[in-house]
Structures are given as structure tokens and as C-alpha cells.
Design a protein around this motif. Structure first.
Motif, PDB file in Angstrom:
ATOM      1  N   UNK A  63      39.941  -6.995 110.670  1.00 49.77           N
ATOM      2  CA  UNK A  63      39.903  -5.556 110.913  1.00 49.77           C
ATOM      3  C   UNK A  63      41.283  -4.963 111.217  1.00 49.77           C
ATOM      4  N   UNK A  64      42.309  -5.470 110.575  1.00 49.43           N
ATOM      5  CA  UNK A  64      43.650  -4.989 110.880  1.00 49.43           C
ATOM      6  C   UNK A  64      44.369  -4.675 109.574  1.00 49.43           C
ATOM      7  N   UNK A  65      45.004  -3.542 109.417  1.00 49.61           N
ATOM      8  CA  UNK A  65      45.311  -2.549 110.452  1.00 49.61           C
ATOM      9  C   UNK A  65      44.248  -1.474 110.656  1.00 49.61           C
ATOM     10  N   UNK A  66      43.046  -1.690 110.196  1.00 46.23           N
ATOM     11  CA  UNK A  66      41.985  -0.725 110.424  1.00 46.23           C
ATOM     12  C   UNK A  66      41.317  -0.299 109.136  1.00 46.23           C
ATOM     13  N   UNK A  67      40.450   0.701 109.252  1.00 46.01           N
ATOM     14  CA  UNK A  67      39.718   1.238 108.106  1.00 46.01           C
ATOM     15  C   UNK A  67      40.338   2.566 107.673  1.00 46.01           C
TER      16      UNK A  67
ATOM     17  N   UNK B 278      38.944  -3.237 116.564  1.00 46.18           N
ATOM     18  CA  UNK B 278      40.385  -3.331 116.355  1.00 46.18           C
ATOM     19  C   UNK B 278      41.169  -2.864 117.576  1.00 46.18           C
ATOM     20  N   UNK B 279      40.491  -2.261 118.542  1.00 42.10           N
ATOM     21  CA  UNK B 279      41.142  -1.780 119.766  1.00 42.10           C
ATOM     22  C   UNK B 279      40.277  -2.179 120.957  1.00 42.10           C
TER      23      UNK B 279
ATOM     24  N   UNK C 117      45.419  -9.157 105.202  1.00 44.02           N
ATOM     25  CA  UNK C 117      44.786  -7.835 105.355  1.00 44.02           C
ATOM     26  C   UNK C 117      45.804  -6.721 105.125  1.00 44.02           C
ATOM     27  N   UNK C 118      47.019  -6.913 105.643  1.00 44.14           N
ATOM     28  CA  UNK C 118      48.047  -5.887 105.469  1.00 44.14           C
ATOM     29  C   UNK C 118      48.376  -5.668 103.991  1.00 44.14           C
ATOM     30  N   UNK C 119      48.557  -6.767 103.277  1.00 50.96           N
ATOM     31  CA  UNK C 119      48.878  -6.668 101.849  1.00 50.96           C
ATOM     32  C   UNK C 119      47.741  -5.993 101.088  1.00 50.96           C
ATOM     33  N   UNK C 120      46.516  -6.370 101.408  1.00 51.65           N
ATOM     34  CA  UNK C 120      45.354  -5.787 100.728  1.00 51.65           C
ATOM     35  C   UNK C 120      45.243  -4.295 100.992  1.00 51.65           C
ATOM     36  N   UNK C 121      45.380  -3.919 102.270  1.00 51.58           N
ATOM     37  CA  UNK C 121      45.279  -2.504 102.628  1.00 51.58           C
ATOM     38  C   UNK C 121      46.349  -1.688 101.899  1.00 51.58           C
TER      39      UNK C 121
ATOM     40  N   UNK D 164      46.068   1.509 119.984  1.00 50.87           N
ATOM     41  CA  UNK D 164      47.507   1.296 119.783  1.00 50.87           C
ATOM     42  C   UNK D 164      47.921   1.730 118.380  1.00 50.87           C
ATOM     43  N   UNK D 165      49.062   2.381 118.322  1.00 45.92           N
ATOM     44  CA  UNK D 165      49.722   2.651 117.046  1.00 45.92           C
ATOM     45  C   UNK D 165      50.663   1.469 116.786  1.00 45.92           C
ATOM     46  N   UNK D 166      50.271   0.582 115.879  1.00 41.73           N
ATOM     47  CA  UNK D 166      51.047  -0.610 115.591  1.00 41.73           C
ATOM     48  C   UNK D 166      52.156  -0.298 114.586  1.00 41.73           C
ATOM     49  N   UNK D 167      53.169  -1.167 114.480  1.00 43.25           N
ATOM     50  CA  UNK D 167      54.229  -0.962 113.475  1.00 43.25           C
ATOM     51  C   UNK D 167      53.689  -0.805 112.057  1.00 43.25           C
ATOM     52  N   UNK D 168      52.581  -1.497 111.738  1.00 46.68           N
ATOM     53  CA  UNK D 168      52.016  -1.375 110.398  1.00 46.68           C
ATOM     54  C   UNK D 168      51.568   0.055 110.112  1.00 46.68           C
ATOM     55  N   UNK D 169      51.172   0.780 111.147  1.00 47.76           N
ATOM     56  CA  UNK D 169      50.740   2.168 110.930  1.00 47.76           C
ATOM     57  C   UNK D 169      51.934   3.065 110.603  1.00 47.76           C
TER      58      UNK D 169
END
Length: 400
Positions: free
Chosen positions: A124-128, A186-187, A158-162, A192-197
Motif C-alpha cells: 500500500x505504498x505510496x498509496x492509492x 498506509x498511515x 510498488x513505487x515503480x508500478x505507481x 505523512x507526506x513521504x519523499x515519494x509524494x
């Protein structure tokens, strides 16, 4: 015969008591724009809901919505349903729920927006993310799936896919919204606003953020991020069951709505308004938005009339023209006059407000003054109510 008539009467009474009427919120247009009400986050049986797309359209009509976005999960969950034989894979794909809803909505004149929710595995990262105004949900899902095929690290996967899925949605002309940042999956401790966001935002793959979700509720962090980062405010029911199980209609509750201030009532008008950030959110009797968007709305909701002057006081009528209850408190700058410090105005209600000096029996003794309010349920940021001011000038015969 008498028994038959009594039975028919009983049936009629039972029908009338059980009958329902449309539950439509009255929210006015603002100067230069038409106010469109809608839901940007809706699921159907074509992902992990229990409701057929045409029922979602019927619910939208009942609630008086102008638009609806079908945002079924477009990746693994849908494909598992096809693989398990729930649907005929030759005739059903990730666009089917939109197509069924769009066809059914024509009879109501409701605008159905083609969307899909991009969700990835158990991490579930970085989210929906909801992708709005897309042309092909299949392509969004396939782009995400193929991009991460050879990535071993589960989080990086997950990051690459998103990122790949969002890129495809953007290439299709999509408008992308980060959904429910406060979702506990996810929280689990804090939002949190992560660097990926930041990466997603700077890549142009996040234009809006969901600040109200029917399941997770109002998200103050998301609201502040929207104001701080210039993201368009969006809400959604995120419904995974029939709407009557989520909204207490018997108590007069309204479903969460996104208010779009559009130049015209069309899909293109909605998209243009989203890109320009002309939205507000209505939920649980509150309006959330930038001052630029919600002040003109309040000015149409709350009107002043029948102003009367006398030597000792000024009075005027105020009316709530909407389905939004209004809560006003006295704001700084009006210390020289006395009036109610708390005013609550129900839907459609009209009240009279009186302005006095400190001594009710003496002349007012002020030539010019302002009546200032905080509108406690119109928020321009977290814990920041809208400020409004009304100037009054005493007629010459009452001036000191």
C-alpha cells in the motif's frame, strides 16, 4: 367489501410511509460559474464493491448529483475476478463499469467521468491514486504491471508500478488525485507526506488530493497540504456498499460532495475547473476550500435584507439560502457595537439581527461601523474559518 377497502387503504398508507423523495442539497451558483455537485470516488461490483454501476447512477440522481466518477480498482483485484470466472474476460474489462454507468446516466443528464483507482499490492505504498478523465483503464493497469515485473524489492516495486501507471494516465489526459492519505493501512500511526509524494507531485502526476473520504473521514493534514501545495480539493464516498448504508438519510444527512465551479455543465467544464483548482468540499455541514473559492459561495448562501436604522440601533434580516447550516461568530473589529456573538442559521431559515451600542437606552453614537463574522463551518485551512465583513453607514439624521 369493507374489509377489502380497509386492506387497500392500509396498503396505500404503508406505501406512502415507506416512499422516498429525492434528497438533493441546495447549493447556489456563484458569479461567473455554475456550481456542480459530484462524487469523485465510486466503486462497483466490477472491482471490490457489491453494487451494479447502474445503481450507482440511480443513487447519484437521488442525491441530486451533476456528475459521478466511476473509479474501480484497475489493477490486480479486477484481474483476479476475471481469472476466477466472475466475469467473462472476453466481454468485460476495466472500462466496462464506466460504460454501463455512462449509458444509464443519459436518462438523468448526469455526467459520468471515466476513472480508475490505481492500487498496488499489500504494501500500500505510496498509496492509492484516482485517475480521472482517462480513456482506457486497461492501459493504465498494464503499464503499472509491466514496469515492475523485474523489480525485486517489494517497496520499490510498488513505487515503480505507481509511477508507470500514473504516467500512462497523464498521457491519456488524466487528472490525478491522491486518495485518503490518512488511510490506516498506509498511515497506521500518523499521516505523512513521504519523499515519494514529492517525486509524484514534481513529475506532474498529482494534481488533486482527497481531503474527505466517507470511510476515513475528514483529513486535516490533506486539507493543509492542498492549501500549502496548491492541490485541487476533492472528496469522495469511496463507496463499497449501497449508499443507504453509508449515509443516514433519515436524519437528513447528505453524502460528501465535491463542489466544482465550472464555466459550463459539461465534462470539459468540470475538467477545466479541476485543473484551475476551482473546487470546494461539502461534508457533515462544513465547507472546505480556498478563500477565493468559498467566499463567493458564502456570499450567495448568506444574504442581508431589510436594513432598518434608528437612533438607538440598526437591524437587518439574514437568510440562509442553502442546505448548508451556517454558524457565525463575532470577529475582531466590531468592538464598538454589540450584537450576538454566536448565530446559527438552519437550512432556509431567516433571522433578524440587531446592532446596539453599549447602552441600549442611549443613541448609538457611531457614524460608521463594521459587522464582522467568522463563518465557523466554512474553512479556508485547518482551524481557519472564513472571515466576512459588512459595513454600515448611519443616515445623516442619526449621525452625532
Amino acid at each position: 367489501m369493507r374489509k377489502v377497502l380497509l386492506s387497500i387503504s392500509a396498503l396505500c398508507v404503508s406505501f406512502l410511509l415507506g416512499a422516498t423523495v429525492p434528497h438533493r442539497a441546495i447549493i447556489p451558483d456563484v458569479p461567473g460559474y455554475v456550481t456542480l455537485k459530484g462524487d469523485f470516488h465510486v466503486h462497483t461490483v466490477f472491482s471490490d464493491d457489491t453494487t451494479w454501476p447502474t445503481v450507482r447512477v440511480d443513487e447519484a440522481d437521488y442525491d441530486g448529483l451533476d456528475f459521478l466518477s466511476i473509479t474501480d480498482h484497475c489493477d490486480t483485484r479486477h484481474q483476479k475476478m476475471v481469472n476466477n470466472g466472475y466475469f467473462n474476460g472476453d466481454k468485460v474489462d476495466r472500462n466496462t463499469s464506466y460504460e454501463l454507468a455512462a449509458a444509464a446516466a443519459k436518462k438523468y443528464g448526469i455526467i459520468v467521468i471515466h476513472g480508475a483507482e490505481l492500487t498496488r499490492g499489500k504494501h500500500m505504498f505510496p498509496g492509492h491514486f484516482n485517475t480521472q478523465f482517462i480513456s482506457d483503464g486497461n492501459a493504465v493497469a498494464i503499464a503499472a504491471e509491466t514496469a515492475c515485473e523485474n523489480v525485486k524489492d517489494p517497496i520499490k516495486k510498488e513505487e515503480v508500478a505507481i509511477m508507470a501507471g500514473l504516467k500512462e494516465a497523464k498521457n491519456q489526459g488524466g487528472f490525478i488525485v491522491w486518495n485518503h492519505p490518512d488511510w490506516e493501512r498506509q498511515a497506521n500511526n500518523e499521516t505523512i507526506w513521504w519523499p515519494i509524494h514529492t517525486t509524484v507531485l514534481e513529475a506532474g502526476y498529482m494534481q488533486g488530493i482527497e481531503i474527505v473520504n466517507r470511510f476515513t473521514g475528514y483529513d486535516p493534514e490533506a486539507f493543509h497540504w492542498a492549501i500549502e501545495k496548491g492541490l485541487t480539493l476533492v472528496s469522495g464516498t469511496d463507496c463499497h456498499k449501497p449508499m443507504f448504508q453509508l449515509v443516514d438519510y433519515e436524519r437528513g444527512e447528505y453524502r460528501p460532495m465535491t463542489l466544482v465551479f465550472a464555466t459550463e455543465r459539461s465534462e470539459a467544464g468540470i475538467k477545466e475547473a479541476l485543473m484551475a483548482g476551482r473546487t470546494a468540499v461539502f461534508c457533515d455541514g462544513c465547507i472546505y476550500g480556498t478563500e477565493a473559492n468559498i467566499k463567493p459561495l458564502f456570499e450567495q448562501c448568506f444574504t442581508i435584507s431589510d436594513v432598518k436604522y434608528s437612533e438607538k440601533k440598526v437591524s437587518f434580516k439574514v437568510k440562509n439560502n442553502t442546505s448548508i447550516p451556517l454558524t457565525l461568530t463575532k470577529a475582531p473589529g466590531s468592538e464598538k457595537v454589540v450584537y450576538q456573538r454566536l448565530i446559527y442559521i438552519n437550512e432556509g431559515e431567516e433571522l433578524t439581527i440587531s446592532i446596539n451600542g453599549y447602552d441600549n437606552n442611549a443613541p448609538l453614537g457611531i457614524n460608521e461601523f463594521d459587522v464582522n463574522f467568522y463563518v465557523q463551518n466554512f474553512l479556508t485551512d485547518v482551524d481557519t474559518p472564513l472571515s466576512v465583513s459588512y459595513h454600515f453607514s448611519m443616515p445623516a439624521k442619526y449621525r452625532k
